[in-house]
Design a protein around this motif. Sequence first.
Motif, short mmCIF file in Angstrom:
data_model
loop_
_atom_site.label_atom_id
_atom_site.label_comp_id
_atom_site.label_asym_id
_atom_site.label_seq_id
_atom_site.Cartn_x
_atom_site.Cartn_y
_atom_site.Cartn_z
N THR A 51 -2.62 -16.17 -3.18
CA THR A 51 -2.65 -16.27 -4.63
C THR A 51 -1.44 -15.54 -5.20
N GLU A 52 -1.19 -15.76 -6.46
CA GLU A 52 -0.08 -15.08 -7.12
C GLU A 52 -0.26 -13.57 -7.08
N ASP A 53 -1.48 -13.10 -7.30
CA ASP A 53 -1.76 -11.65 -7.25
C ASP A 53 -1.54 -11.10 -5.83
N GLN A 54 -1.96 -11.85 -4.83
CA GLN A 54 -1.75 -11.41 -3.45
C GLN A 54 -0.25 -11.35 -3.12
N ALA A 55 0.50 -12.35 -3.56
CA ALA A 55 1.94 -12.37 -3.31
C ALA A 55 2.62 -11.18 -4.00
N ARG A 56 2.22 -10.89 -5.22
CA ARG A 56 2.77 -9.73 -5.94
C ARG A 56 2.45 -8.43 -5.20
N SER A 57 1.23 -8.34 -4.71
CA SER A 57 0.81 -7.15 -3.98
C SER A 57 1.64 -6.96 -2.72
N VAL A 58 1.82 -8.02 -1.97
CA VAL A 58 2.63 -7.93 -0.74
C VAL A 58 4.05 -7.48 -1.09
N ARG A 59 4.58 -8.01 -2.17
CA ARG A 59 5.93 -7.67 -2.58
C ARG A 59 6.04 -6.21 -3.02
N SER A 60 5.11 -5.77 -3.87
CA SER A 60 5.22 -4.42 -4.43
C SER A 60 4.74 -3.33 -3.48
N ARG A 62 4.17 -3.70 0.01
CA ARG A 62 4.66 -3.80 1.40
C ARG A 62 6.15 -4.08 1.49
N GLY A 63 6.80 -4.31 0.34
CA GLY A 63 8.24 -4.53 0.35
C GLY A 63 8.67 -5.82 1.03
N LEU A 64 7.75 -6.77 1.11
CA LEU A 64 8.06 -8.06 1.72
C LEU A 64 8.29 -9.06 0.60
N TYR A 65 9.48 -9.61 0.54
CA TYR A 65 9.78 -10.52 -0.55
C TYR A 65 9.23 -11.90 -0.28
N MET A 66 8.53 -12.40 -1.27
CA MET A 66 8.09 -13.79 -1.29
C MET A 66 7.94 -14.17 -2.75
N LEU A 67 8.03 -15.45 -3.03
CA LEU A 67 7.82 -15.92 -4.39
C LEU A 67 6.34 -15.76 -4.75
N ASN A 68 6.04 -15.84 -6.04
CA ASN A 68 4.64 -15.76 -6.47
C ASN A 68 3.81 -16.87 -5.87
N SER A 69 4.44 -17.95 -5.48
CA SER A 69 3.74 -19.07 -4.84
C SER A 69 3.46 -18.77 -3.36
N SER A 70 3.91 -17.63 -2.86
CA SER A 70 3.81 -17.16 -1.48
C SER A 70 4.73 -17.94 -0.53
N ARG A 71 5.80 -18.50 -1.08
CA ARG A 71 6.80 -19.17 -0.25
C ARG A 71 7.69 -18.12 0.40
N ILE A 72 7.84 -18.23 1.72
CA ILE A 72 8.71 -17.30 2.45
C ILE A 72 9.81 -18.09 3.15
N ASN A 73 10.86 -17.37 3.50
CA ASN A 73 11.98 -17.93 4.24
C ASN A 73 11.72 -17.71 5.73
N ILE A 74 11.37 -18.76 6.42
CA ILE A 74 11.08 -18.67 7.86
C ILE A 74 12.31 -18.21 8.63
N ALA A 88 1.52 -7.43 6.52
CA ALA A 88 1.56 -7.50 5.05
C ALA A 88 0.64 -8.61 4.55
N VAL A 89 0.66 -9.75 5.18
CA VAL A 89 -0.22 -10.86 4.78
C VAL A 89 -1.67 -10.46 5.01
N ALA A 90 -1.95 -9.88 6.16
CA ALA A 90 -3.32 -9.48 6.49
C ALA A 90 -3.85 -8.44 5.49
N SER A 91 -2.97 -7.62 4.95
CA SER A 91 -3.41 -6.56 4.04
C SER A 91 -3.99 -7.08 2.73
#
Length: 93
Positions: A51-60, A62-74, A88-91
């Motif tokens: 979710t957008e909230d989960q993606a924000r949480s991972v970013r803020s 865990r310091g892992l950058y991803m878009l709010n859509s949870s898109r990551i660069n493989i 970070a995802v598991a958290s």
Amino acid sequence: RNDWSAELAEMRNRINGLRIKLVEHINASDIDEDYSFIQEEKGMFSFLGLTEDQARSVRSERGLYMLNSSRINIASLNAQNMDRVVAAVASVL
């Protein structure tokens, strides 16, 4: 042309290998969700289904950058950061 084709194949194989490794690391973690779709996708990016909230949480948190859509660069994954990404995802799941 042959050099270009060989380099392109090398990059494609690397990204496909990273997708497989990511799914293996997820399967070996505490994550109960099915992420096998990641290894079937093509290209440099993937959506993790957060979710957008989960993606924000991972970013803020865990310091892992991803878009709010949870898109990551493989292509940014490697042996040194794979466990950190999965943790970070598991958290947030």
